[in-house]
Write a protein that holds these residues in place. Sequence first.
Motif, PDB file in Angstrom:
ATOM      1  N   PHE A  26       0.819  -1.215   0.000  1.00 55.27           N
ATOM      2  CA  PHE A  26       0.000   0.000   0.000  1.00 55.27           C
ATOM      3  C   PHE A  26       0.850   1.260   0.000  1.00 55.27           C
ATOM      4  N   SER A  27       1.911   1.274   0.776  1.00 53.14           N
ATOM      5  CA  SER A  27       2.766   2.471   0.826  1.00 53.14           C
ATOM      6  C   SER A  27       3.880   2.433  -0.208  1.00 53.14           C
ATOM      7  N   ASN A  28       4.234   1.239  -0.685  1.00 51.05           N
ATOM      8  CA  ASN A  28       5.416   1.071  -1.542  1.00 51.05           C
ATOM      9  C   ASN A  28       6.679   1.623  -0.885  1.00 51.05           C
ATOM     10  N   PHE A  29       6.689   1.625   0.408  1.00 55.04           N
ATOM     11  CA  PHE A  29       7.850   2.099   1.166  1.00 55.04           C
ATOM     12  C   PHE A  29       8.373   0.917   1.970  1.00 55.04           C
ATOM     13  N   ARG A  30       9.447   0.316   1.479  1.00 56.29           N
ATOM     14  CA  ARG A  30       9.961  -0.894   2.112  1.00 56.29           C
ATOM     15  C   ARG A  30      11.008  -0.533   3.171  1.00 56.29           C
ATOM     16  N   VAL A  31      10.957  -1.273   4.268  1.00 57.30           N
ATOM     17  CA  VAL A  31      11.925  -1.065   5.349  1.00 57.30           C
ATOM     18  C   VAL A  31      12.477  -2.430   5.762  1.00 57.30           C
ATOM     19  N   GLY A  32      13.782  -2.476   5.975  1.00 55.81           N
ATOM     20  CA  GLY A  32      14.424  -3.688   6.488  1.00 55.81           C
ATOM     21  C   GLY A  32      15.142  -3.366   7.784  1.00 55.81           C
ATOM     22  N   CYS A  53      11.073  -6.882   8.591  1.00 53.77           N
ATOM     23  CA  CYS A  53      10.657  -6.036   7.467  1.00 53.77           C
ATOM     24  C   CYS A  53       9.266  -5.520   7.809  1.00 53.77           C
ATOM     25  N   ASN A  54       8.839  -4.438   7.145  1.00 53.62           N
ATOM     26  CA  ASN A  54       7.479  -3.968   7.410  1.00 53.62           C
ATOM     27  C   ASN A  54       6.456  -4.847   6.689  1.00 53.62           C
ATOM     28  N   ILE A  55       5.302  -4.988   7.326  1.00 55.74           N
ATOM     29  CA  ILE A  55       4.236  -5.850   6.799  1.00 55.74           C
ATOM     30  C   ILE A  55       2.929  -5.077   6.869  1.00 55.74           C
ATOM     31  N   GLU A  56       2.335  -4.834   5.695  1.00 57.19           N
ATOM     32  CA  GLU A  56       1.078  -4.085   5.601  1.00 57.19           C
ATOM     33  C   GLU A  56      -0.033  -5.011   5.113  1.00 57.19           C
ATOM     34  N   ILE A  57      -1.239  -4.769   5.633  1.00 53.27           N
ATOM     35  CA  ILE A  57      -2.416  -5.453   5.092  1.00 53.27           C
ATOM     36  C   ILE A  57      -3.481  -4.396   4.794  1.00 53.27           C
ATOM     37  N   LEU A  90      -3.261  -2.133  11.081  1.00 53.73           N
ATOM     38  CA  LEU A  90      -2.603  -3.344  11.590  1.00 53.73           C
ATOM     39  C   LEU A  90      -1.190  -3.512  11.046  1.00 53.73           C
ATOM     40  N   THR A  91      -0.760  -2.544  10.268  1.00 57.58           N
ATOM     41  CA  THR A  91       0.623  -2.549   9.760  1.00 57.58           C
ATOM     42  C   THR A  91       1.615  -2.658  10.904  1.00 57.58           C
ATOM     43  N   ILE A  92       2.681  -3.419  10.658  1.00 59.77           N
ATOM     44  CA  ILE A  92       3.759  -3.468  11.655  1.00 59.77           C
ATOM     45  C   ILE A  92       5.075  -3.082  10.985  1.00 59.77           C
ATOM     46  N   CYS A  93       5.858  -2.284  11.696  1.00 63.20           N
ATOM     47  CA  CYS A  93       7.132  -1.796  11.167  1.00 63.20           C
ATOM     48  C   CYS A  93       8.220  -2.868  11.275  1.00 63.20           C
ATOM     49  N   ALA A  94       9.241  -2.700  10.452  1.00 68.18           N
ATOM     50  CA  ALA A  94      10.367  -3.640  10.402  1.00 68.18           C
ATOM     51  C   ALA A  94      11.056  -3.798  11.765  1.00 68.18           C
ATOM     52  N   GLU A  95      11.229  -2.685  12.466  1.00 64.77           N
ATOM     53  CA  GLU A  95      11.936  -2.717  13.751  1.00 64.77           C
ATOM     54  C   GLU A  95      11.204  -3.576  14.773  1.00 64.77           C
ATOM     55  N   ARG A  96       9.882  -3.433  14.802  1.00 69.97           N
ATOM     56  CA  ARG A  96       9.116  -4.205  15.788  1.00 69.97           C
ATOM     57  C   ARG A  96       9.086  -5.684  15.429  1.00 69.97           C
ATOM     58  N   THR A 122      16.317   7.457   7.149  1.00 73.55           N
ATOM     59  CA  THR A 122      14.991   7.360   7.774  1.00 73.55           C
ATOM     60  C   THR A 122      15.088   6.923   9.229  1.00 73.55           C
ATOM     61  N   PRO A 123      14.597   7.737  10.147  1.00 76.85           N
ATOM     62  CA  PRO A 123      14.617   7.368  11.561  1.00 76.85           C
ATOM     63  C   PRO A 123      13.421   6.478  11.919  1.00 76.85           C
ATOM     64  N   PRO A 124      13.511   5.730  13.030  1.00 75.31           N
ATOM     65  CA  PRO A 124      12.380   4.899  13.438  1.00 75.31           C
ATOM     66  C   PRO A 124      11.172   5.741  13.860  1.00 75.31           C
ATOM     67  N   CYS A 125       9.972   5.240  13.626  1.00 77.86           N
ATOM     68  CA  CYS A 125       8.761   5.982  13.992  1.00 77.86           C
ATOM     69  C   CYS A 125       8.623   6.031  15.517  1.00 77.86           C
ATOM     70  N   GLY A 126       7.715   6.849  15.977  1.00 73.01           N
ATOM     71  CA  GLY A 126       7.538   7.035  17.419  1.00 73.01           C
ATOM     72  C   GLY A 126       7.150   5.760  18.143  1.00 73.01           C
TER      73      GLY A 126
HETATM   74  N1  THU Z   1       7.851   1.886   8.615  1.00 69.05           N
HETATM   75  C1  THU Z   1       8.753   1.044   9.204  1.00 69.05           C
HETATM   76  O1  THU Z   1       8.776  -0.156   8.924  1.00 69.05           O
HETATM   77  N2  THU Z   1       9.612   1.579  10.115  1.00 69.05           N
HETATM   78  C2  THU Z   1       9.656   2.893  10.456  1.00 69.05           C
HETATM   79  O2  THU Z   1      10.346   3.247  11.401  1.00 69.05           O
HETATM   80  C3  THU Z   1       8.904   3.871   9.683  1.00 69.05           C
HETATM   81  C4  THU Z   1       7.741   3.310   8.932  1.00 69.05           C
HETATM   82  C5  THU Z   1       6.910   1.344   7.636  1.00 69.05           C
HETATM   83  C6  THU Z   1       5.488   1.278   8.106  1.00 69.05           C
HETATM   84  C7  THU Z   1       4.738   1.303   6.790  1.00 69.05           C
HETATM   85  O3  THU Z   1       4.661  -0.027   6.305  1.00 69.05           O
HETATM   86  C8  THU Z   1       5.640   2.090   5.858  1.00 69.05           C
HETATM   87  O4  THU Z   1       6.924   2.123   6.475  1.00 69.05           O
HETATM   88  C9  THU Z   1       5.168   3.515   5.609  1.00 69.05           C
HETATM   89  O5  THU Z   1       4.941   4.183   6.795  1.00 69.05           O
END
Ligand code: THU
Length: 136
Positions: free
Chosen positions: A21-27, A41-45, A50-56, A83-87
């Motif tokens: 959905f975002s086309n923004f990949r994170v590893g 890695c980030n996983i979107e549905i 319910l999206t989860i970020c790569a770090e978590r 890119t820094p980690p989200c809050g």
């Molecule tokens: N995302 C991460 O995986 N880590 C971050 O720290 C920033 C955001 C992901 C979540 C979502 O799948 C996509 O990047 C766009 O926000």
Amino acid sequence: MTFDELIQTALKQRESARADFSNFRVGAVLLTIEDRLFTGCNIEISSFGLTICAERVAVFKAISEGLRDFKTIFIASDSTKITPPCGACRQVLWELAGDIEVIMINCHASYQKAKMSDLLPHSFDRSFLIKNKENI
Ligand code: THU
């Protein structure tokens, strides 16, 4: 694994992302103090919240395998900006991994380093709950 290899591993880990959905990949690559390595890695549905970020993903994988002590997390995104980690991830990393080093990497493998305590100053954590235990 060398520092550069860990950066490349975090970049490679983007290939597992489900960023439909975002086309923004994170590893991400999380290192334990004994140099064990957990990837994420980030996983979107389609229910976006319910999206989860790569770090978590990386930290939950490590915790679920019984690991408790960490030293570094490598985070690589598709952006040309570092890119820094989200809050939300800052809070989770602070509570479960502590004051680790964070290596933030852009799509060209340029990076910046920071400590978690710099990324999340004046943080809330379990110490507040323990101090107030008698009030619960
Ligand atoms: N995302 C991460 O995986 N880590 C971050 O720290 C920033 C955001 C992901 C979540 C979502 O799948 C996509 O990047 C766009 O926000």
